[in-house]
Write a protein that holds these residues in place. Structure first.
Motif, PDB file in Angstrom:
ATOM      1  N   LEU A   4       0.842  -1.202   0.000  1.00  0.00           N
ATOM      2  CA  LEU A   4       0.000   0.000   0.000  1.00  0.00           C
ATOM      3  C   LEU A   4       0.868   1.240   0.000  1.00  0.00           C
ATOM      4  O   LEU A   4       0.533   2.259  -0.614  1.00  0.00           O
ATOM      5  CB  LEU A   4      -0.955  -0.014   1.198  1.00  0.00           C
ATOM      6  N   ALA A   5       2.016   1.160   0.687  1.00  0.00           N
ATOM      7  CA  ALA A   5       2.914   2.318   0.715  1.00  0.00           C
ATOM      8  C   ALA A   5       3.537   2.561  -0.652  1.00  0.00           C
ATOM      9  O   ALA A   5       3.708   3.705  -1.083  1.00  0.00           O
ATOM     10  CB  ALA A   5       4.005   2.085   1.762  1.00  0.00           C
ATOM     11  N   ARG A  29       2.339   2.360  -3.436  1.00  0.00           N
ATOM     12  CA  ARG A  29       1.441   3.029  -4.384  1.00  0.00           C
ATOM     13  C   ARG A  29       1.739   4.522  -4.457  1.00  0.00           C
ATOM     14  O   ARG A  29       1.545   5.168  -5.484  1.00  0.00           O
ATOM     15  CB  ARG A  29      -0.015   2.838  -3.976  1.00  0.00           C
ATOM     16  N   ASP A  30       2.212   5.065  -3.350  1.00  0.00           N
ATOM     17  CA  ASP A  30       2.416   6.518  -3.322  1.00  0.00           C
ATOM     18  C   ASP A  30       3.839   6.917  -3.638  1.00  0.00           C
ATOM     19  O   ASP A  30       4.176   8.089  -3.636  1.00  0.00           O
ATOM     20  CB  ASP A  30       2.023   7.060  -1.938  1.00  0.00           C
ATOM     21  N   MET A  31       4.708   5.926  -3.875  1.00  0.00           N
ATOM     22  CA  MET A  31       6.101   6.281  -4.115  1.00  0.00           C
ATOM     23  C   MET A  31       6.345   6.580  -5.592  1.00  0.00           C
ATOM     24  O   MET A  31       5.715   6.000  -6.473  1.00  0.00           O
ATOM     25  CB  MET A  31       7.012   5.141  -3.685  1.00  0.00           C
ATOM     26  N   GLU A  32       7.329   7.436  -5.821  1.00  0.00           N
ATOM     27  CA  GLU A  32       7.682   7.807  -7.185  1.00  0.00           C
ATOM     28  C   GLU A  32       8.681   6.793  -7.720  1.00  0.00           C
ATOM     29  O   GLU A  32       9.738   6.596  -7.133  1.00  0.00           O
ATOM     30  CB  GLU A  32       8.308   9.201  -7.161  1.00  0.00           C
ATOM     31  N   ALA A  52      -2.373  -4.349  -3.158  1.00  0.00           N
ATOM     32  CA  ALA A  52      -2.645  -3.019  -3.692  1.00  0.00           C
ATOM     33  C   ALA A  52      -3.814  -3.053  -4.667  1.00  0.00           C
ATOM     34  O   ALA A  52      -4.664  -2.161  -4.666  1.00  0.00           O
ATOM     35  CB  ALA A  52      -1.393  -2.466  -4.370  1.00  0.00           C
ATOM     36  N   ASP A  60      -7.108  -0.971  -3.989  1.00  0.00           N
ATOM     37  CA  ASP A  60      -7.549   0.077  -4.924  1.00  0.00           C
ATOM     38  C   ASP A  60      -9.039  -0.049  -5.180  1.00  0.00           C
ATOM     39  O   ASP A  60      -9.794   0.929  -5.126  1.00  0.00           O
ATOM     40  CB  ASP A  60      -6.806  -0.056  -6.261  1.00  0.00           C
ATOM     41  N   GLU A  73     -11.120   0.530  -1.824  1.00  0.00           N
ATOM     42  CA  GLU A  73     -11.205   1.931  -1.383  1.00  0.00           C
ATOM     43  C   GLU A  73     -12.211   2.706  -2.229  1.00  0.00           C
ATOM     44  O   GLU A  73     -12.984   3.513  -1.725  1.00  0.00           O
ATOM     45  CB  GLU A  73      -9.824   2.590  -1.451  1.00  0.00           C
ATOM     46  N   PRO A 118       5.346  -0.044 -11.464  1.00  0.00           N
ATOM     47  CA  PRO A 118       4.144   0.706 -11.060  1.00  0.00           C
ATOM     48  C   PRO A 118       2.893  -0.019 -11.517  1.00  0.00           C
ATOM     49  O   PRO A 118       2.907  -0.766 -12.487  1.00  0.00           O
ATOM     50  CB  PRO A 118       4.291   2.054 -11.776  1.00  0.00           C
TER      51      PRO A 118
END
Lengths: 362, 396, 345
Positions: free
Chosen positions: B58-59, B61-64, B202, B206, B209, B358
């Motif tokens: 889950l973390a 998902r927000d990383m570049e 994830a 997705d 949520e 990604p």
């Protein structure tokens, strides 16, 4: 009713795969040449071995033309290794079909056996033998149930074993959803060890085939199997306990399936709920049996034929692998091969029947 | 006569036994809710579940990610690089081998076509040998054994099952050739790199949520799953279950469709009959999403919020009927990466040990970018293949 | 069997035929007993339908019941086809893959020619006929047991169709094509909509009953009962058997059209259908080996299977146990039929 066969069952005049033991007098031949003679007869009676040689030949030509090496040791290993699982269950299926029955529950039993075996072994050497015994016992119990339903309840074997397949499937899906259990080192290495190009597990297949094949052809029980499969009415009239024979045949078939499950567990390292169905062992084993020359109606055929057929299928698989051909094409080719082979056998039988009964066309 | 009654009795007893059995099954599922809890297998209760892994995914998902933004199949999230100098074979003329679990579903089919196109882009790959295991663990083990004896310079493996293929992969690693694993993993670190998109937790989250936002607390959601026991699918469901539990969504059932459209439609209709109405549909894969939608249409009901995947037929229906939907993806562009990895390794370049790609999700806003009516209904939009030579013909 | 002295040996008795006269039975008991005697499947079906209605009151209204029939229609059509084959003493294991072929071929052809619904329907029906002819010829002329013939055909069809489409179905079924499986006649008085699949189902049912009453039907029975005797009395055994396979093939194509219409394109649409069809026929009391059983009972067997699945779903029985229940019921049903058979003789 006594358990002895008072009169030999007549069967059809054409070859029912059962030679008269009296014809070859053991007194005048040496044992070695007797064994050679029997082996030669086995191969002669099962044309599938000639077909095997032919297919190996064609395979070699095709693969070499494609730029590969057919007789590489890796290939031999592949062919032999791929024969073991199907081979063991097909040998068992041979017995069931020879007795005039059929077993469609083998693929779920294989999955269940792999699960029960691996779970009981739990990775511990000490549990290896108990797990094997327990799994074979489960197989025997399923075979017993199949046999009882077919004989005592008079349910057609197609339906009886289809029903059993569904019952096993429900049980498996309800209790297992993933690879379960683990096999200890020694059992896992059984699935992977090779002596040169020959995988050790091929000896398990050979052993099972030898034991079952010999039982069928050299013991009274085996004789009874052919009799019951050939003509049940006559067998009953001759005093055979036909129900016992059919039940025993089913037990043998299911024990072989359980053994296949144990072998697959050694390859996979654990039991899985889908290993039996992924391999399509139910219809594949029946296909191997008829491809090997055994009559679907029972009473005719030999384990040697089944062994040959399993090797033929393995070679076909291997050739397709080498040529990287579409697996769907392979499936279609398999279907054609099975129908063609059985058609050939049927024509041969018809020809011999006509000769024997004097009805051959002038 | 007695025997007849006896058999009829057995049949009736079996029927009753089946009908009453759901009580005993409830003890496996959420133990606190003893009364009418839906019988739900697996997910959070299964031994697949790892909270640690879920949080990590889950973390992510927000990383570049690092790497070119227009080529997500070359990107990697938080990579740790390994050296591959020992595998370098300058000059090309490589033989790359691939043990494929199967090509028995459209996702794998699109992926495989894409992979072959990728291999064709690299002239250094002289031979690309593929063995298809036809979804059989036993065959794939034999295939890998066979390939290791064929003098491959690199071996790519897409395992059919994680646990059972592990020994075969370990054997392959032991021969010294670089092994690349993608899609499902194996339980060993011996491969040079393990390529996958972020992961199932994830994916499931997705979708969950989105449904939480649209349905709200107390809403009734039906979960549709393909099969039990497949780790990449179990994680999706587990991820969703946790999100639903944390947000008060009532999961009225989790049924297995076996990926069959007719089955899916029947199951949804039955649930509509049973529950009166459904507020949302969560799916672990989108192959039968359209069938689920049609179940509502056939009953004359509005289609509730639904999660699907990036298949063209679902995207088209979403667009044309203006549905409330989201499409998390398990991108088929991941089939390009193993070939790229093989090329890098054989060139001696560094690659990430755990190559996490990604995993975008398609929303209302981004839907038009992925819609392509030219393509067949079971075409996956995230194939990364739109710019490749031979598109679209080779994928149709 | 009750009253052995009074009841003569029976073949398939049409429902409603009261052949025995036990002392002072009520009319209801007599009617029930005659239904139960002729084919217990009707009684079982009735019980299941009532139970479903209790669990889901919508079922008693026409739209609810019609939705059930719509879903059951494909299997019922398949069961009718399989009945013809089984009653002549054979098996047809290729029907499941033929359904898949129908759906996949239709989707592929319609993708490039979306306006040719009728020609495509004709095409898939022709494929069904062709497969049936091949099955029949191989079984009768080459003496291959039908189990093997149709098993081989299953492999050939599955392999060929996916080889053609590279592993997964391409294209899609047009709205027009799907009308038969999904649509219906609107504004029928009394019902909201009469699904086309129900119309097809009824047509097939009526056609099958008429066929069995005609000469050909009697020939089917004769061939299944004793093919030697039938051959000697002038029945063209090989041709009759082949016709049975052709009927099975055509009806499998029809089932494919209905299923494809219902749910769209899917690669698994035909999986396991051959076993379901055989199970349905056997549940209806038709004996494997041939010569006995009614087509209406076979169709009732199909409806019973669907009703069973629906009921188990409604009751919330876990999917896994459905299989076990189904297995036990199949065995029980055939054992039951076997007892009836032996006590009838």
């Amino acid at each position: 009713m006594s358990d002895t066969v008072r009169d030999a069952p007549t069967g059809s005049p054409s070859s029912n795969g059962l030679e008269d033991p009296g014809a070859r007098s053991g007194a005048t031949r040496g044992r070695a040449s007797a064994i050679v003679g029997r082996t030669r007869d086995a191969f002669a009676a099962t044309p599938i071995w000639a077909a095997l040689v032919g297919i190996v030949g064609i395979g070699w030509v095709v693969v070499t033309l494609d730029g590969g090496t057919f007789f590489a040791s890796g290939n031999l290993t592949n062919i032999l290794q791929r024969s073991v699982a199907l081979g063991i269950v097909a040998v068992g299926q041979t017995v069931a079909i020879l007795a005039g029955s059929l077993d469609l529950s083998v693929s779920y039993l294989i999955s269940l056996a792999s699960l029960v075996g691996a779970e009981t072994m739990d990775g511990r050497e000490s549990m290896l033998v108990p797990a094997i015994l327990l799994t074979l016992a489960v197989g025997a119990a399923v075979g017993l149930a199949n046999g009882l339903v077919v004989t005592k309840l008079r349910v057609n074997p197609f339906i009886a074993t289809l029903g059993m397949a569904l019952i096993l499937r429900g049980y498996i899906e309800n209790n297992y959803d993933r690879p379960t259990g683990s096999v200890p080192e020694s059992w896992e290495s059984f699935g992977y060890t090779r002596m040169g190009p020959i995988p050790v597990s091929i000896f398990l297949f050979a052993g099972v085939a030898l034991i079952v094949g010999t039982t069928l052809r050299r013991t009274r029980f085996g004789y009874h199997v052919y009799a019951v499969g050939g003509d049940e009415q006559v067998s009953v009239l001759s005093g055979l306990r036909t129900h016992r024979v059919v039940i025993a045949a089913h037990v043998i078939c299911s024990v072989c399936a359980a053994l296949t499950g144990l072998f697959l567990a050694s390859r996979l390292g654990s039991g899985t709920p889908r290993v039996g169905t992924d391999g399509g062992y139910d219809l594949e084993s029946i296909a191997a049996v008829v491809l090997g020359g055994t009559a679907l109606a029972g009473g005719r055929g030999r384990v040697a034929g089944t062994v040959g057929a399993v090797l033929v299928l393995a070679v076909l698989d291997n050739v397709f692998n080498q040529l990287e051909l579409d697996p769907f094409l392979k499936q279609a080719v398999r279907g054609v091969v099975i129908i063609a082979a059985v058609a050939v056998y049927a024509q041969r039988r018809k020809g011999r029947q006509q000769v024997a009964t004097g009805t051959a066309a002038a | 006569m007695r025997k007849r009654r006896w058999i009829a009795g057995i049949a009736a007893a079996a029927l009753l036994a089946g009908a009453c059995s759901d009580d005993s099954d409830d003890t496996e599922a959420s133990g606190d809710d003893g009364e009418e809890a839906a019988d739900i297998q697996g997910g959070l209760d299964s031994e697949f579940f790892s909270q640690e892994e879920m949080d990590a995914q889950l973390a992510m998902r927000d990383m570049e990610p690092e790497g070119p933004a227009d080529k997500p199949w070359e990107q990697a999230i938080q990579p740790t690089y390994v050296d591959t100098a020992q595998y370098a074979q300058p000059g090309g003329g490589w033989k790359v081998c691939f043990s494929n679990a199967a090509t028995d579903n459209p996702w794998r089919q699109v992926g495989f076509t894409t992979m072959q196109a990728e291999a064709a882009l690299h002239p250094e790959i002289a031979e690309f040998t593929v063995l298809d295991a036809e979804a059989s663990d036993d065959k794939q083990i034999s295939d890998i054994e066979s390939l290791t004896g064929q003098g491959c310079d690199a071996l790519i493996v897409s395992p059919n099952t994680t646990a059972t293929l592990t020994p075969a992969v370990e054997e392959a690693c032991a021969t010294g050739i670089p092994v690349i694993v993608f899609d499902r993993g194996v339980n060993t670190d011996c491969p040079v790199t393990f390529i996958k998109p972020i992961g199932g937790y994830a994916f499931g989250a997705d979708a969950a949520e989105f449904l939480v936002d649209e349905v709200g607390e107390g809403g009734k959601v039906l979960a549709l799953r393909i099969l039990p026991g497949v780790d990449v699918l179990e994680t999706r469901f587990a991820g969703a279950q946790q999100i639903f539990e944390e947000n008060g969504i009532e999961l009225v059932g989790a049924e297995f469709t076996e990926g069959d459209a007719a089955n899916t439609k029947s199951i949804v209709s039955d649930y509509i009959a049973r529950e009166g109405e459904l507020d949302g549909i969560w799916m672990d894969a989108g192959a039968t999403a359209v069938a689920a939608i049609e179940a509502f249409e056939d009953e004359g009901l509005d289609v509730p919020p639904i999660s699907g995947e990036d298949q063209q037929d679902f995207l088209q229906k979403w667009n044309d009927d203006e549905l409330t939907a989201v499409a998390p993806t398990y991108p088929t562009y991941q089939w390009r990466t193993p070939v790229i990895a093989a090329v890098k390794i054989l060139n001696g370049e560094q690659v990430p040990e755990a190559w996490n790609l990604p995993q975008p999700k398609i929303t209302e806003e981004t839907l038009p970018d992925y819609l392509n009516p030219e393509m067949g209904p079971l075409f996956y939009a995230l194939c990364g293949c739109q710019e490749m030579p031979g598109f679209p013909e080779n994928w149709q | 069997m009750t009253d052995a002295t009074l009841t003569p040996p029976t073949g398939p008795t049409p429902a409603g035929d009261v052949v025995e006269a036990p002392p002072r039975p009520s009319l209801a008991a007599r009617a029930w007993r005659s239904v139960a005697r002729s084919a217990p499947i009707f009684a079982v079906l009735a019980v299941l339908l009532v139970w479903i209605a209790v669990e889901n009151p919508n079922f008693t209204e026409p739209p609810g019941f019609l939705a059930f029939l719509k879903r059951a229609a494909p299997l019922a059509v398949l069961a009718a086809g399989q009945y013809f084959v089984i009653v002549t003493g054979e098996f047809d294991l290729s029907v499941g893959s033929l359904v898949t072929v129908t759906v996949v071929v239709a989707a592929q052809v319609l993708a490039d020619n979306p306006d040719s619904t009728l020609p495509v329907i004709a095409l898939v029906l022709l494929i069904g006929v062709a497969v049936g002819i091949v099955n029949g010829l191989i079984t009768t002329r080459l003496q291959v047991p039908s189990f093997i013939t149709t098993l081989g055909m299953l492999l050939i069809l599955d392999g060929a169709v996916f080889y053609w489409t590279d592993g997964a179905p391409k294209g899609s079924l047009t709205e027009d094509f799907r009308t038969l499986g999904r649509g219906g006649v609107d504004d029928v008085p009394g019902l909201e909509q009469l699904p086309w699949s129900v119309v097809v189902f009824l047509a097939v049912g009526v056609g099958a009953v008429l066929l069995m009453r005609a000469n050909l039907g009697k020939q089917f029975m004769a061939v299944g009962d004793n093919d030697r005797a039938a051959g000697l009395s002038g029945v063209p055994v090989a041709r009759v058997r082949t016709i049975a396979f052709v009927l099975s093939g055509v009806l499998a194509a029809v089932a494919g059209i209905l299923l494809g219409g219902f749910a769209g394109v899917s690669a698994q649409v035909g999986d396991g259908l051959e076993f379901q069809a055989i199970t349905a026929v056997v549940l209806g009391g038709v004996v494997l080996g041939g010569g006995r059983g009614s087509v209406v009972a076979a169709i009732a067997g199909a409806l019973t299977l669907e009703a069973l699945f629906t009921l188990l779903n409604l009751l919330g029985v876990s999917g896994a146990l459905e299989d076990t229940v189904e297995g036990v019921i199949i065995i029980a049903a055939v054992a039951f039929a076997a007892f009836r058979l032996r006590s009838d003789r």
